[in-house]
Design an enzyme around this catalytic site. Structure first.
Site, short mmCIF file in Angstrom:
data_model
loop_
_atom_site.label_atom_id
_atom_site.label_comp_id
_atom_site.label_asym_id
_atom_site.label_seq_id
_atom_site.Cartn_x
_atom_site.Cartn_y
_atom_site.Cartn_z
CB THR A 1 6.70 -0.68 -10.92
OG1 THR A 1 5.87 -0.25 -9.86
CG2 THR A 1 6.26 -0.04 -12.22
CD GLN B 1 -18.95 16.13 -8.31
OE1 GLN B 1 -18.48 14.99 -8.21
NE2 GLN B 1 -20.17 16.42 -7.92
CD GLU C 1 8.91 6.91 -5.44
OE1 GLU C 1 8.20 6.21 -6.17
OE2 GLU C 1 10.10 6.66 -5.21
CD GLU D 1 -1.51 8.29 5.61
OE1 GLU D 1 -0.79 7.76 4.75
OE2 GLU D 1 -2.72 8.52 5.42
C1 LIG Z 1 1.17 0.26 -7.77
C2 LIG Z 1 2.34 0.18 -6.85
C3 LIG Z 1 3.61 0.07 -7.39
C4 LIG Z 1 4.73 -0.03 -6.54
N1 LIG Z 1 5.99 -0.20 -7.08
C5 LIG Z 1 7.02 -0.51 -6.26
C6 LIG Z 1 8.30 -0.88 -6.80
O1 LIG Z 1 8.51 -0.86 -8.02
N2 LIG Z 1 9.27 -1.26 -5.94
C7 LIG Z 1 9.10 -1.29 -4.61
O2 LIG Z 1 10.03 -1.66 -3.90
N3 LIG Z 1 7.91 -0.94 -4.06
C8 LIG Z 1 6.86 -0.57 -4.85
N4 LIG Z 1 5.64 -0.24 -4.31
C9 LIG Z 1 5.44 -0.33 -2.87
C10 LIG Z 1 5.30 1.02 -2.18
O3 LIG Z 1 6.55 1.60 -2.02
C11 LIG Z 1 4.58 0.74 -0.84
O4 LIG Z 1 3.23 0.39 -1.15
C12 LIG Z 1 4.60 1.96 0.08
O5 LIG Z 1 5.90 2.23 0.53
C13 LIG Z 1 3.70 1.73 1.31
O6 LIG Z 1 3.95 0.52 1.92
P1 LIG Z 1 2.75 -0.52 2.21
O7 LIG Z 1 1.93 -0.63 0.98
O8 LIG Z 1 3.33 -1.77 2.75
O9 LIG Z 1 1.87 0.17 3.30
P2 LIG Z 1 2.10 0.17 4.95
O10 LIG Z 1 3.49 0.54 5.20
O11 LIG Z 1 1.60 -1.16 5.42
O12 LIG Z 1 1.12 1.30 5.35
C14 LIG Z 1 -0.28 1.09 5.50
C15 LIG Z 1 -0.89 2.36 6.09
O13 LIG Z 1 -0.28 2.64 7.37
C16 LIG Z 1 0.26 3.93 7.38
N5 LIG Z 1 1.49 3.99 8.16
C17 LIG Z 1 2.54 3.11 8.17
N6 LIG Z 1 3.50 3.51 8.98
C18 LIG Z 1 3.10 4.70 9.51
C19 LIG Z 1 3.67 5.66 10.40
N7 LIG Z 1 4.89 5.48 10.93
N8 LIG Z 1 2.96 6.77 10.69
C20 LIG Z 1 1.72 6.98 10.15
N9 LIG Z 1 1.13 6.12 9.31
C21 LIG Z 1 1.81 5.01 8.97
C22 LIG Z 1 0.54 4.25 5.91
O14 LIG Z 1 0.62 5.64 5.69
C23 LIG Z 1 -0.62 3.58 5.23
O15 LIG Z 1 -1.74 4.43 5.25
C24 LIG Z 1 4.53 -0.04 -5.14
C25 LIG Z 1 3.24 0.11 -4.61
C26 LIG Z 1 2.16 0.23 -5.44
C27 LIG Z 1 0.79 0.37 -4.85
#
Ligand SMILES: Cc1cc2nc3c(=O)[nH]c(=O)nc-3n(C[C@H](O)[C@H](O)[C@H](O)COP(=O)(O)OP(=O)(O)OC[C@H]3O[C@@H](n4cnc5c(N)ncnc54)[C@H](O)[C@@H]3O)c2cc1C
Length: 390
Positions: free
Chosen positions: A160, A341, A368, A372
């Site tokens: 971000t 809605q 954040e 899950e």
């Molecule tokens: C708009 C936006 C801004 C962001 N800004 C920042 C930033 O400034 N700095 C930064 O470092 N990060 C940032 N992020 C990243 C954010 O922290 C991650 O998207 C978040 O931690 C989830 O990781 P992932 O997207 O890789 O999803 P994944 O970890 O790949 O998860 C995918 C799905 O699998 C599920 N899952 C994964 N592991 C498990 C488990 N053990 N048990 C059950 N379900 C599980 C998740 O809940 C999710 O539904 C940002 C994300 C977005 C979308």
């Protein structure tokens, strides 16, 4: 909100009113422009910075000795709730810098901590990678020691405000630690100037919060002096968690702000929109949405204020931080869905802000810590408690 809490002090009321006035006058009038452009024009960035500094609202969370507001979390959540009522693209310009910057030491204080507090510099926080999100420890970005420097290689994504930032708080693997649970990557945090050779920042296009850009950042043989380690070598993951903890409470407070805005604007519509000869607010199918929304926003706020108090006291558990964030982010999802809605077809129209509230709310259940992951943290706490191991 149903009502303000009895614990709200006069100072907190004044603080919330000051931020609310700033949001009404200085931020809300620009929401549509930011939505249309997908960015905040540079002159507007400067204007918001200047005016928020004039009102003492810039860097409210940073130490007073460096020019910040010195607010603890019990007060800060009131600030966040009011900023939550407007577009994040605008409200994040009034920087509340990453709390881990308070770990700056020596020259880092003048080069990074003081300038983010005055607004001369802006930071971003780079933990997540294409291959590691929820499992942040699985990161692949490396920092190799070479003389007095470290050399960084890897890619971060979804970072971000990397476009606005002058420097990046980067987490990278600097080795491996042997632990009772087997070997673990040793993660270190670095303060990295964005202008260094080998850094490329590329904007991404995401659904929520237009005007607040998420970015890819690639590091190709980026040479960073060893004195730019934030804290000690190997303590980066502990530091990242500190930031996430604080973020979970503050974002939850923003969620209450947006939920109450969406619900109160939808309530105005419901009182005026006539179908079947009467305002739609008279139909229980409509009015109960407001009852549920107000009750849930109130309960979320109770959890947040309690969590903030415990943050200040140093007694907040990870499960409590997750519970506050999980409940507030899911509450916001329901509130913005219900608000949309209530407007029917007009809720879908880009001429009204409800589709934007709905889109902006969506990221709150992901960024954040996903819902899950929060449930995982809370359930572990409960299950360990049942076996007596906690
Ligand atoms: C708009 C936006 C801004 C962001 N800004 C920042 C930033 O400034 N700095 C930064 O470092 N990060 C940032 N992020 C990243 C954010 O922290 C991650 O998207 C978040 O931690 C989830 O990781 P992932 O997207 O890789 O999803 P994944 O970890 O790949 O998860 C995918 C799905 O699998 C599920 N899952 C994964 N592991 C498990 C488990 N053990 N048990 C059950 N379900 C599980 C998740 O809940 C999710 O539904 C940002 C994300 C977005 C979308």
């Amino acid at each position: 909100m149903i009502a303000e809490l009895s614990s709200m002090t006069d100072d907190q009321r004044m603080l919330a009113d000051t931020v609310a006035t700033f949001v009404e006058r200085e931020l809300k009038p620009h929401e549509e422009e930011v939505e249309r452009l997908g960015e905040v024009p540079a002159d507007l960035v400067n204007q918001i910075k200047q005016r928020s500094r004039d009102m003492g609202l810039y860097a409210v969370n940073m130490p007073e000795e460096h020019g910040g507001g010195g607010l603890g979390y019990s007060d800060r959540v009131y600030v966040e709730r009011e900023f939550g009522r407007t577009s994040r693209g605008l409200s994040t310009i009034v920087n509340r810098p990453a709390v881990i910057l308070m770990d700056c030491a020596g020259d880092q204080i003048d080069t990074y901590l003081k300038p983010v507090t005055t607004g001369e510099r802006f930071e971003c926080f780079a933990l997540t990678e294409p291959g590691s999100g929820s499992d942040a420890r699985g990161m692949k970005t490396t920092a190799r020691r070479d003389g007095d420097d470290y050399v960084l290689n890897g890619t971060k994504h979804f970072i971000t405000n990397a476009i606005l930032a002058d420097f990046i708080i980067v987490f990278a693997v600097t080795g491996q630690d042997e632990t009772p649970r087997g070997p673990r990557p040793r993660i270190t945090s670095f303060l990295v100037d964005k202008a260094l050779p080998g850094i490329t920042v590329t904007p991404m296009d995401v659904m929520s919060n237009r005007g607040m850009k998420s970015c890819f950042i690639s590091f190709d043989e980026v040479r960073v002096p060893a004195r730019n380690i934030l804290g000690e070598e190997g303590a980066g993951f502990k530091r990242a968690k500190k930031w996430l903890f604080s973020g979970r409470i503050c974002l939850a407070a923003c969620n209450v702000g947006l939920a109450t805005r969406a619900l109160s604007e939808a309530a105005q519509w419901a009182n005026e929109r006539v179908q079947f000869g009467q305002p739609i607010a008279r139909f229980q199918g409509t009015s109960f949405k407001f009852a549920d929304g107000a009750m849930e926003a109130h309960l979320a706020w109770l959890a947040i204020v309690e969590a903030a108090k415990k943050m200040d006291e140093g007694t907040l558990t990870e499960a409590e931080a997750s519970a506050a964030n999980l409940f507030a982010s899911e509450m916001l999802g329901r509130a913005t869905d219900n608000a949309l809605q209530v407007l029917g077809g007009m809720g879908m129209s880009k001429d009204a802000p409800f589709e934007r509230y709905f889109r902006d709310a969506r990221v709150e259940r992901i960024w954040e810590g996903t819902s899950e992951i929060h449930r995982h943290i809370i359930s572990k706490y409960v299950l360990d408690g049942a076996t007596g191991s906690r």
